[in-house]
Design an enzyme around this catalytic site. Sequence first.
Site: not given
Length: 324
Positions: A68, A98, A198-199
């Site tokens: 990444q 981010c 995601n999460g």
Amino acid sequence: MSIIGLKSNVFLAPMAGITDYPFRKVIAQRGLVNLYSEMAAINAISRKNPKTYRIIDVRNEPYPVIVQLVGGNPDLFSEAAKLAADLGAYSLDINMGCPVKKIVANNSGSALMKDLPLASKIIEATVKATPLKVSVKFRKGWDNSSINAVEFAKMCEESGASYVTIHGRTRAQGYSGEADWDIIRQVKKAVKIPVIGNGDVTSPELAKKMLEQTNADGVMIGRGCLGNPWLLGQVHNYLHNGVLPALVPIKELKEALLQQLADMVDFYGKEMAVAISRKYVCWYSKNLRDAKKFREIYTKIYDYSDAIKAIEDYFSKQEESSIL
Ligand SMILES: Cc1cc2nc3c(=O)[nH]c(=O)nc-3n(C[C@H](O)[C@H](O)[C@H](O)COP(=O)(O)O)c2cc1C
């Protein structure tokens, strides 16, 4: 559907300060999953920062590693992509989620969710730079009044991304509140490329529930793996074979921690390995008896052999039982 030729649709989330070589190895040996590096800053790569080079050098790893990159300059992305390809990346992921101030201030991470033309240029430059596939990881939006994940995902697809991962929180939320899985469903409906959700997935059952609710192609898990390197493999097994995991014996927990510590010594040297291991000791002991006392003792340890002895002593004193 196979996502860019990978053998699983279960992904370890990239986590700065965590998803290094020793962490990937301990997970890879315990199940079939896809692994990410920590995020690597393209500015630091262009300055030839040795720490950042080490993050993207995955040549010695026998499994695919998705590397990444984070930054805000298309030309530097192109350079960094070429280097990451030379250093063994299986594919490249661009961090556009981010929330950290220092990153956002640099037109990077989730700040790119507010600048679609720049985000698009970055994706195009990275795709053009190497033959590797390029994916993008982003959030629901910048804040509640600017939720644009669907539009953003379409831009990623048009700019050449091979798949996208969406974390169902806004930048403003950081890591608090609940992840919104419905935005993942909306993104999945809007694009043709694979979508990874995601999460807040912390168990095989929750992974299945999220995939059912969103129709996403894959699931990515971060914090749930801390102290539990079996989780991702268990999720893969449950999703594909319907097998619910057996409990993990404490002895195996100790072995995983000791193996990770030994690999950290090879990677970082003894002194740094002991310092880094403190957080892992907390995570690995979180469900065990007298964990608080053990952590207090461990924080005061600086010597590698003392660290091993403390881990051996503590875990051997636990009843021979199973957790996780
Ligand atoms: C300590 C920590 C470091 C993280 N570092 C990164 C990172 O380098 N790149 C990234 O895209 N996301 C990063 N994230 C976000 C995770 O990849 C993931 O999106 C988030 O934790 C939500 O997933 P979870 O609920 O399964 O933990 C980080 C999260 C944490 C907790």
